[in-house]
Design an enzyme around this catalytic site. Structure first.
Site, PDB file in Angstrom:
ATOM      1  N   TYR A 101       0.860  -1.188   0.000  1.00  0.00           N
ATOM      2  CA  TYR A 101       0.000   0.000   0.000  1.00  0.00           C
ATOM      3  C   TYR A 101       0.891   1.231   0.000  1.00  0.00           C
ATOM      4  O   TYR A 101       1.852   1.316   0.765  1.00  0.00           O
ATOM      5  CB  TYR A 101      -0.896   0.026   1.248  1.00  0.00           C
ATOM      6  N   GLU A 189      -3.306   7.616  -4.219  1.00  0.00           N
ATOM      7  CA  GLU A 189      -3.102   6.318  -3.573  1.00  0.00           C
ATOM      8  C   GLU A 189      -2.907   5.191  -4.576  1.00  0.00           C
ATOM      9  O   GLU A 189      -3.564   5.163  -5.611  1.00  0.00           O
ATOM     10  CB  GLU A 189      -4.342   6.034  -2.719  1.00  0.00           C
TER      11      GLU A 189
END
Ligand code: GDP
Ligand code: MN
Length: 380
Positions: A101, A189
């Protein structure tokens, strides 16, 4: 403004972040053709402005072009979190060993941008954050100085990234920071950023939210905004210059001024109620805008009562009262309205509301209490 995955990844790619080969498609036929070009094996991904698509069946892998077409037919008839799937992204299938992530956002408490990484990325990142917060690494940035090499190294170490990938990870982090800064993003992101079987880093998913207040300087983003995919009431509200944000409660709120609107929400909460929305009608709203605002609030079926809180400055309370009367004439359900008017022309406003079935309150505290009481009564 939230971008679709394919839009975010296109931007990432322009800044040098590696993404899989692929294209957007409007129909199952197009999907078949793209899948053929990719050799049959493809990942078909629903393009909706919501996360968690994988778990909802919006992301499927095909082995042949024929199968890609069938899967696309299914996905294109789906609703994900209430949003119809109108297009799908068809990407080459990338095999990977690890999902990472990586994201950048603003931390309001620290008042700084923060870059966040985790070695356990993928579809369960929210769960990781909840249950194993130590697996999430956060590094705060000083916006004017940007992201330093020592910080991306600290991040790489924190997520146990193999040393041979540090260099490319550094470049990806720097690119993501550039994406974030140059596009006035609120979120940029990548989840997952994978380590492929070939030992390279690649962004398989992309999410970007851009600050609406900056759109005046990003005509290229306004151009690609997909209004059809956004929450219809929010789009409608924006057309009229109303700032409407949907929430989960049952007390509708119509307020002028963002600060007063926030205070109103707080007061509802403090009295044990749950607001159904944030709504700032802005300064100087006329009757027309007021009645539109009420119509928008009522479009949410969970609304059981509406609290109107106006502090008249430029906004005139008599004008607001006229708007309320106009709106109640076309409201289908008998949703009670509680109105608190103060400031410019408040007395004239109150006179207009006299001899109607509308409830008026003398002050904000009473108004909030009444609203909460009505919302409870409606529940039973
Ligand atoms: P989200 O569920 O909306 O976050 O959608 P993602 O694009 O992140 O996809 C969800 C999951 O599907 C990813 O975490 C991967 O595990 C898997 N996935 C997505 N793209 C690919 C791909 O190209 N190849 C493989 N093998 N899996 C993929
Ligand atoms: Mn994802």
């Amino acid at each position: 403004m939230r971008l679709h995955e394919y839009q975010a990844k296109n931007i990432f790619s322009r800044y040098g972040i590696p993404i899989p080969k692929g294209r957007i498609a409007n129909s199952a036929g197009e999907v078949k053709q793209i899948a053929e070009e990719l050799g049959g094996r493809a990942v078909i991904k629903a393009q909706v402005l919501a996360g968690g698509r994988g778990k909802l069946g919006g992301i499927r892998l095909s082995k042949t072009a024929q199968e890609a077409e069938e899967l696309a037919t299914q996905i294109l008839s789906m609703d994900l979190k209430g949003l119809p799937v109108r297009r799908v992204l068809v990407d080459e299938i990338v095999s990977f060993n690890k999902e990472i992530y990586l994201g950048i956002t603003n931390d309001r408490v620290e008042r700084k941008p923060v870059i966040i990484g985790s070695g356990t990325g993928g579809v369960d990142i929210e769960e990781v954050a909840r249950e194993n917060p130590e697996k999430i690494v956060k590094i705060y940035l000083d916006a004017p100085f940007g992201l330093h090499d020592f910080q991306t190294r600290e991040l790489a170490i924190g997520i146990d990234l193999p040393r041979e990938l540090w260099k490319s990870f550094n470049l990806i982090c720097k690119s993501l920071w550039k994406v974030f800064k140059e596009n006035d993003a609120a979120i940029a992101e990548i989840n997952p950023l994978v380590i492929t079987h070939n030992g390279e880093l690649m962004a398989l998913d992309g999410k970007m939210v851009v600050d609406d207040n900056s759109l005046f300087r990003h005509p290229e983003l306004v151009e690609i905004r997909d209004l059809d995919a956004e929450e219809p009431v929010e789009v409608e509200a924006r057309k009229y210059g109303l700032s409407y944000i949907k929430m989960n409660g049952n007390i509708g709120c119509m307020v002028n001024g963002a600060g007063l609107a926030m205070a109103t929400l707080d007061l509802i909460k403090a009295n044990g109620g749950e607001p159904s929305n944030f709504l700032d009608i802005g300064g100087g709203a006329n009757a027309d805008k007021v009645s539109t605002a009420i119509r928008i609030i009522c479009a949410d079926p969970s609304v059981k009562v509406i609290l109107v809180n106006i502090f008249g400055g430029i906004t005139r309370c008599d004008e607001v009262a006229k708007g309320i009367i106009a709106a109640t004439k076309v409201m289908k359900d008998n949703v009670p309205l509680i109105i608190r008017l103060a400031g410019t022309n408040a007395e004239q406003g109150m006179q207009i509301l006299e001899n109607t079935s509308l409830h008026t309150a003398q002050n904000l505290e009473d108004a909030a209490k009444m609203a909460v009481k009505f919302s409870r009564r409606a529940k039973k």
